[in-house]
Design an enzyme around this catalytic site. Structure first.
Site, PDB file in Angstrom:
ATOM      1  N   LYS A  83     -12.117 -26.902 -44.280  1.00 59.24           N
ATOM      2  CA  LYS A  83     -11.052 -27.360 -44.085  1.00 59.24           C
ATOM      3  C   LYS A  83     -10.703 -27.752 -42.476  1.00 59.24           C
ATOM      4  CE  LYS A  83      -8.251 -25.564 -47.087  1.00 59.24           C
ATOM      5  NZ  LYS A  83      -6.695 -25.811 -47.536  1.00 59.24           N
ATOM      6  N   ASP A 112      -3.448 -19.730 -45.456  1.00 59.41           N
ATOM      7  CA  ASP A 112      -4.034 -18.441 -45.554  1.00 59.41           C
ATOM      8  C   ASP A 112      -5.328 -18.115 -44.815  1.00 59.41           C
ATOM      9  OD1 ASP A 112      -5.736 -20.263 -46.910  1.00 59.41           O
ATOM     10  OD2 ASP A 112      -4.416 -20.199 -48.668  1.00 59.41           O
TER      11      ASP A 112
HETATM   12  C1  LIG Z   1     -12.733 -21.507 -48.273  1.00 55.71           C
HETATM   13  C2  LIG Z   1     -11.543 -22.511 -49.064  1.00 55.71           C
HETATM   14  N1  LIG Z   1     -12.032 -22.886 -50.385  1.00 55.71           N
HETATM   15  C3  LIG Z   1     -11.274 -23.472 -50.994  1.00 55.71           C
HETATM   16  C4  LIG Z   1     -10.060 -23.665 -50.725  1.00 55.71           C
HETATM   17  C5  LIG Z   1      -8.854 -24.232 -51.788  1.00 55.71           C
HETATM   18  O1  LIG Z   1      -8.489 -25.552 -51.452  1.00 55.71           O
HETATM   19  P1  LIG Z   1      -7.155 -25.956 -51.894  1.00 55.71           P
HETATM   20  O2  LIG Z   1      -6.019 -25.053 -51.622  1.00 55.71           O
HETATM   21  O3  LIG Z   1      -7.092 -27.651 -51.235  1.00 55.71           O
HETATM   22  O4  LIG Z   1      -7.413 -26.323 -53.354  1.00 55.71           O
HETATM   23  C6  LIG Z   1      -9.384 -23.187 -49.454  1.00 55.71           C
HETATM   24  C7  LIG Z   1      -7.932 -23.131 -49.342  1.00 55.71           C
HETATM   25  O5  LIG Z   1      -7.747 -22.529 -48.385  1.00 55.71           O
HETATM   26  C8  LIG Z   1     -10.316 -22.224 -48.712  1.00 55.71           C
HETATM   27  O6  LIG Z   1     -10.001 -21.797 -47.729  1.00 55.71           O
END
Ligand SMILES: Cc1ncc(COP(=O)(O)O)c(C=O)c1O
Length: 385
Positions: A83, A112
């Site tokens: 992120k 989150d």
């Molecule tokens: C560690 C991690 N992986 C995957 C995701 C999923 O990403 P997206 O919401 O863009 O699908 C998030 C989203 O916050 C995340 O924090």
């Protein structure tokens, strides 16, 4: 090493267009020019370096496939997750577009955990103020991590989706700029910048792999990560791009439900999953516009499958390198491993002994306390071993 089986479900995407090139509909969401701009910006930031693409031959053997690669985003810019690439890049782009002095700008975001950390880090780096909204169950450790980048952190009642709404209302009242990782009706530009930032990790993979993998298993929250990776692979590899399986927690299945009904649809579950980053009830509309044709299948897995995947990579199956993968970070891997021991899933997803699979370990131990509780050892112990 025998792999455990878990109750999973999946849907093959009938609208997928595996042989087609990257088309105008996709380009309207994420175009190559926008990607180039993101690449040329992010790769010049201090501290930039590609994250490791780790080979896990022991685990590939256990899963009965030919090869398994794990892109470990745990070290990305010292923020613990992929992120870091998205929110911070969107803040940078916003400030460039506004043209007003950064010190007069406030960015706001609901999160989150990981996205808010990136926005707060970007805001501090580029000199503006940030207000970050977290919902009721975001852990104290995640709150503290965001606050450490000088953000004002506001805790709201309810779920992630409630925090998105409250953030939007407060921003409208105060003249702040919402930097969200999810796109909704009338709000697309910034989430698309966020996804162009994520696409940097996909490009690193394209540059490192001689041959495209046959399969990629990508965890989905609102679908931004999955869409960014699908988009960049599609642009770079065309019809040779991998078969993409999007994996979600059973109780936060908005992408799975959207695939079933062929249109953006809310999750049926109560979003109560320990995969905090994936606890999303509604898809990002811009991400869906890529995934609706770009993803081959959508799958749901229980939390236990993610915990098992965290433990497996932490101990290093059959001599593999040990990896610290957080709850949300191993979502795609959990889906792959559960599918690999399910005969019907193997057949439906075309997984064979020759398959070359890729997963994105999208976070490390971003919640160190929870990580230790679930794995039995701290991330630091595993990294030092
Ligand atoms: C560690 C991690 N992986 C995957 C995701 C999923 O990403 P997206 O919401 O863009 O699908 C998030 C989203 O916050 C995340 O924090």
């Amino acid at each position: 090493m025998p792999l455990k089986s878990f109750p999973i479900d999946w849907v093959i995407n009938k609208a997928a267009t595996p042989g087609a090139g990257y088309g105008a509909a996709e380009r309207a969401v994420l175009d190559e020019e926008g990607f180039e701009r993101a690449w040329n910006t992010v790769t010049r930031w201090p501290g930039y370096k590609p994250t490791p693409l780790v080979s896990l031959p022991g685990l590939a053997r256990a899963a009965g496939i030919g090869e398994l690669r794990y892109k470990d985003e745990g070290g990305r810019f010292g923020l613990g997750s992929f992120k870091a690439l998205g929110g911070a890049y969107a803040v940078y782009r916003l400030l460039a577009r506004l043209g007003t002095p950064a010190k007069d700008v406030t960015v706001a975001s609901a999160t989150d955990g990981n996205h808010g950390r990136s926005v707060a880090w970007g805001a501090r780096t580029f000199g503006c103020r940030s207000v970050i909204y977290i919902h009721a169950t975001v852990s104290e450790a995640r709150r503290a991590a965001i606050a450490s980048y000088d953000a004002e952190v506001v805790r709201t009642p309810g779920t992630y989706d409630d925090s998105v709404r409250i953030c939007a209302e407060d921003a409208a009242k105060n003249g702040w700029h919402v930097v969200s990782d999810t796109s909704y009706e009338g709000y697309r530009e910034i989430p698309c910048d966020v996804m162009q930032g994520y696409a940097v990790l996909a490009e690193e993979i394209v540059r490192e792999m001689r041959e495209p993998p046959t399969h990629v298993f990508l965890q989905g929250g609102v679908g931004g990560l999955a869409a960014a990776v699908v988009s960049r692979f599609w642009q770079a590899w065309g019809a040779r791009r991998p078969h993409t399986v999007v994996v979600e927690p059973v109780r936060a299945d908005c992408l799975f439900q959207s695939a079933k009904s062929g249109t953006p649809t809310k999750a049926t579950g109560d979003l109560d999953t320990l995969m905090a980053g994936l606890a999303c009830g509604e898809v990002s509309l811009a991400a869906w516009d890529i995934l609706k044709k770009g993803a081959a299948a959508f799958m749901i897995v229980p939390d236990d499958a993610a915990i098992e995947a965290m433990r497996i990579v932490a101990s290093g199956a059959d001599g593999d390198k040990r990896i610290v993968g957080g709850e949300s970070g191993v979502g795609g891997l959990a889906g792959l491993l559960a599918a690999s021991v399910n005969e019907k899933a193997r057949a439906d997803l075309a997984l064979t002994r020759d398959s070359r699979a890729l997963v994105i370990g999208s976070e490390g131990d971003t919640d160190a306390e929870l990580y230790k509780k679930l794995v039995g050892r701290s991330g630091d112990e595993i990294r030092a071993a």
